[in-house]
Design an enzyme around this catalytic site. Structure first.
Site, PDB file in Angstrom:
ATOM      1  N   THR A   1      24.695 -73.703   4.405  1.00 51.07           N
ATOM      2  CA  THR A   1      25.546 -72.944   3.689  1.00 51.07           C
ATOM      3  C   THR A   1      26.503 -73.683   2.601  1.00 51.07           C
ATOM      4  O   THR A   1      26.564 -73.468   1.379  1.00 51.07           O
ATOM      5  CB  THR A   1      26.429 -71.722   4.480  1.00 51.07           C
ATOM      6  OG1 THR A   1      25.826 -71.482   5.578  1.00 51.07           O
ATOM      7  CG2 THR A   1      27.042 -70.647   3.666  1.00 51.07           C
ATOM      8  N   THR A   2      27.277 -74.511   3.373  1.00 52.40           N
ATOM      9  CA  THR A   2      28.314 -75.147   2.494  1.00 52.40           C
ATOM     10  C   THR A   2      27.452 -75.998   1.445  1.00 52.40           C
ATOM     11  O   THR A   2      27.988 -76.139   0.164  1.00 52.40           O
ATOM     12  CB  THR A   2      29.012 -76.164   3.480  1.00 52.40           C
ATOM     13  OG1 THR A   2      29.499 -75.639   4.617  1.00 52.40           O
ATOM     14  CG2 THR A   2      30.255 -76.931   2.899  1.00 52.40           C
TER      15      THR A   2
ATOM     16  N   HIS B   1      25.918 -64.035   4.863  1.00 50.44           N
ATOM     17  CA  HIS B   1      25.071 -64.375   6.069  1.00 50.44           C
ATOM     18  C   HIS B   1      24.212 -63.101   6.251  1.00 50.44           C
ATOM     19  O   HIS B   1      23.393 -62.922   7.577  1.00 50.44           O
ATOM     20  CB  HIS B   1      25.874 -64.857   7.185  1.00 50.44           C
ATOM     21  CG  HIS B   1      26.501 -66.150   7.096  1.00 50.44           C
ATOM     22  ND1 HIS B   1      25.687 -67.241   6.918  1.00 50.44           N
ATOM     23  CD2 HIS B   1      27.746 -66.550   7.704  1.00 50.44           C
ATOM     24  CE1 HIS B   1      26.572 -68.239   6.730  1.00 50.44           C
ATOM     25  NE2 HIS B   1      27.642 -68.144   7.517  1.00 50.44           N
TER      26      HIS B   1
ATOM     27  N   ARG C   1      16.327 -73.058   7.579  1.00 49.03           N
ATOM     28  CA  ARG C   1      16.564 -74.450   8.178  1.00 49.03           C
ATOM     29  C   ARG C   1      15.834 -74.443   9.560  1.00 49.03           C
ATOM     30  O   ARG C   1      15.819 -73.169  10.238  1.00 49.03           O
ATOM     31  CB  ARG C   1      18.010 -74.874   8.531  1.00 49.03           C
ATOM     32  CG  ARG C   1      18.257 -76.346   9.046  1.00 49.03           C
ATOM     33  CD  ARG C   1      19.590 -76.507   9.166  1.00 49.03           C
ATOM     34  NE  ARG C   1      19.675 -78.108   9.562  1.00 49.03           N
ATOM     35  CZ  ARG C   1      20.903 -78.590   9.946  1.00 49.03           C
ATOM     36  NH1 ARG C   1      21.950 -77.825  10.058  1.00 49.03           N
ATOM     37  NH2 ARG C   1      20.854 -79.848   9.938  1.00 49.03           N
TER      38      ARG C   1
ATOM     39  N   TYR D   1      16.139 -75.996   3.770  1.00 54.57           N
ATOM     40  CA  TYR D   1      16.989 -77.270   4.195  1.00 54.57           C
ATOM     41  C   TYR D   1      16.379 -78.383   3.951  1.00 54.57           C
ATOM     42  O   TYR D   1      16.624 -79.490   3.241  1.00 54.57           O
ATOM     43  CB  TYR D   1      17.840 -76.986   5.420  1.00 54.57           C
ATOM     44  CG  TYR D   1      18.856 -78.070   5.767  1.00 54.57           C
ATOM     45  CD1 TYR D   1      20.244 -77.779   5.382  1.00 54.57           C
ATOM     46  CD2 TYR D   1      18.485 -79.152   6.256  1.00 54.57           C
ATOM     47  CE1 TYR D   1      21.195 -78.687   5.547  1.00 54.57           C
ATOM     48  CE2 TYR D   1      19.478 -80.346   6.627  1.00 54.57           C
ATOM     49  CZ  TYR D   1      20.904 -79.897   6.153  1.00 54.57           C
ATOM     50  OH  TYR D   1      21.624 -80.798   6.598  1.00 54.57           O
TER      51      TYR D   1
ATOM     52  N   ARG E   1      28.909 -82.579   9.335  1.00 54.06           N
ATOM     53  CA  ARG E   1      28.695 -83.422  10.544  1.00 54.06           C
ATOM     54  C   ARG E   1      27.762 -84.439  10.322  1.00 54.06           C
ATOM     55  O   ARG E   1      28.033 -85.540   9.576  1.00 54.06           O
ATOM     56  CB  ARG E   1      28.239 -82.713  11.704  1.00 54.06           C
ATOM     57  CG  ARG E   1      28.434 -83.015  12.992  1.00 54.06           C
ATOM     58  CD  ARG E   1      27.965 -82.136  14.242  1.00 54.06           C
ATOM     59  NE  ARG E   1      26.502 -81.754  13.904  1.00 54.06           N
ATOM     60  CZ  ARG E   1      25.353 -82.384  14.488  1.00 54.06           C
ATOM     61  NH1 ARG E   1      25.535 -83.474  15.401  1.00 54.06           N
ATOM     62  NH2 ARG E   1      24.297 -81.877  14.385  1.00 54.06           N
ATOM     63  N   LYS E   2      26.301 -84.243  10.816  1.00 55.19           N
ATOM     64  CA  LYS E   2      25.468 -85.235  10.303  1.00 55.19           C
ATOM     65  C   LYS E   2      24.441 -84.798   9.149  1.00 55.19           C
ATOM     66  O   LYS E   2      24.016 -85.740   8.264  1.00 55.19           O
ATOM     67  CB  LYS E   2      24.595 -85.533  11.342  1.00 55.19           C
ATOM     68  CG  LYS E   2      25.266 -86.364  12.502  1.00 55.19           C
ATOM     69  CD  LYS E   2      24.138 -86.469  13.775  1.00 55.19           C
ATOM     70  CE  LYS E   2      23.579 -87.699  14.297  1.00 55.19           C
ATOM     71  NZ  LYS E   2      22.896 -87.534  15.438  1.00 55.19           N
ATOM     72  N   GLY E   3      24.165 -83.779   9.188  1.00 57.99           N
ATOM     73  CA  GLY E   3      22.879 -83.174   8.232  1.00 57.99           C
ATOM     74  C   GLY E   3      21.665 -83.731   8.163  1.00 57.99           C
ATOM     75  O   GLY E   3      21.024 -84.132   7.317  1.00 57.99           O
TER      76      GLY E   3
END
Ligand code: PAP
Length: 348
Positions: free
Chosen positions: A73-74, A138, A162, A229, A298-300
């Site tokens: 989302t971000t 959402h 995703r 994603y 975080r990691k993505g």
């Protein structure tokens, strides 16, 4: 209070009163969920989501970004903002708004605007947003505002999905970061896997959420775009190019030659956004809890689930999701079907 503010307030009050009578799931470490229309809502977001469904008046130029929690989302908010505002703010501008504010502040959730209605009336707040308004949800497709989802609507909806295994891992880490009682108060990841498999995922079941948007994207490809994603990770500039074209603001040849799509991708990269003060130290949230914006970064990675799930957990989740999706004709690993939506028509 004018008439529209009054109808917003009464819609919120109506669904707040309804919530306690709905089926309930008490998640360990997350918000209580309530079931409505076949989907499980975090309790505090049920009334704002359904009030928005009933009262939000879309404009033809509106862009609605739709995701399951933790599907990216971000990232999508940042990309859509950068693409639609690029004539005003070049992506390589060192004073770009994305370098001064959280993507969640620049592209608010519609449910947050409604959740905050008592403090900041939703109507005037939405009216003040410049066109094209970019808003996020959402909500499942079936709970979008009618003014967005009716066949004649001119607004555009972008859905990002995703791999649910990576979304589950992301959600588990997120719960551990935001829970006021600390990471230890959140159960093991197997509990989150169970919730996803049992369909009680926030705004889930995941398969129904994906299938509804997938079906809409096949039926109205000019108004509903379905992205993954994983596609963004593998071909950022190409996917951003498709996004811009879909949103009615394609990159010109001159922009492509100047590398503007690549500049958008660089501006919205994890490393760039994570280093922004507002994303590192800013805070976010109302209601359930207030937490640091850094929880969104975080990691993505693709396939991070391998670090956290046993092969049995992963297989179980894959099997459940695949079985449920098969009925809608959308399979996660069948890329061709995503590209050539028309081939799915017979199956839907
Ligand atoms: P939300 O739905 O609650 O708003 P969302 O932004 O979807 O959250 O989830 C955060 C995930 O997106 C995190 O994934 P991870 O836990 O697997 O690492 C986060 O790292 C990832 N993410 C955030 N920003 C970016 C970005 N710019 N590029 C790629 N992935 C990102």
């Amino acid at each position: 209070m004018d008439a529209s503010e009054d109808s917003t307030a009464s819609a919120i009050a109506k669904y707040e009163a309804l919530a306690p009578s709905l089926p309930c799931f008490d998640s360990n470490g997350g918000a209580t969920r309530r079931k409505h229309g076949g989907f499980w809502y975090p309790e505090h977001l049920l009334a704002p989501t359904l009030a928005a469904r009933d009262t939000f008046a879309a404009r033809p130029t509106d862009v609605i970004l739709a995701t399951m929690p933790k599907a990216g989302t971000t990232w999508l908010k940042a990309l859509a903002f950068a693409v639609t505002r690029r004539r005003l703010h070049a992506p390589d501008d060192p004073r770009h708004p994305l370098l001064g504010a959280s993507p969640h502040d620049l592209v608010p959730f519609l449910h947050t605007v409604y959740e905050e209605h008592r403090a900041v009336p939703a109507g005037p707040r939405l009216d003040a947003m410049p066109a094209p308004r970019v808003l996020a949800v959402h909500a499942p497709f079936s709970a979008l505002p009618a003014s967005v989802s009716v066949p004649g609507s001119k607004c555009r909806v972008v859905y990002l999905c995703r791999d649910p295994k990576d979304a589950v891992v992301s959600f588990w880490h997120y719960l551990r970061k935001i829970n006021p009682a600390g990471p230890g108060s959140v159960g093991p990841i197997s509990q989150v896997v169970d919730q996803c498999c049992d369909g009680v995922w926030p705004f889930g079941p995941v398969w129904d959420h994906m299938a509804e948007y997938w079906r809409a994207s096949v039926e109205r490809p000019e108004k509903v775009m379905f992205l993954r994603y994983e596609d963004l990770k593998q071909d950022g500039a190409g996917t951003v190019g498709r996004l811009a074209a879909f949103l009615g603001c394609p990159f010109t040849d001159e922009e492509a030659a100047r590398g503007v799509p690549e500049a958008v991708v660089a501006l919205c990269s994890m490393d760039r956004l994570r280093s922004v003060h507002a994303n590192r130290d800013g805070v976010h949230g109302v209601g359930f809890t207030v937490f640091n914006n850094s929880a969104f970064f975080r990691k993505g990675d693709i396939g991070d689930w391998k670090e956290h799930m046993t092969p049995e957990m992963a297989r179980r989740l894959d099997d459940v999701v695949e079985e449920e999706l098969r009925e809608s004709g959308y399979l996660l690993d069948d890329h061709q079907k995503l590209i050539d939506g028309s081939s799915l028509h017979g199956l839907l």
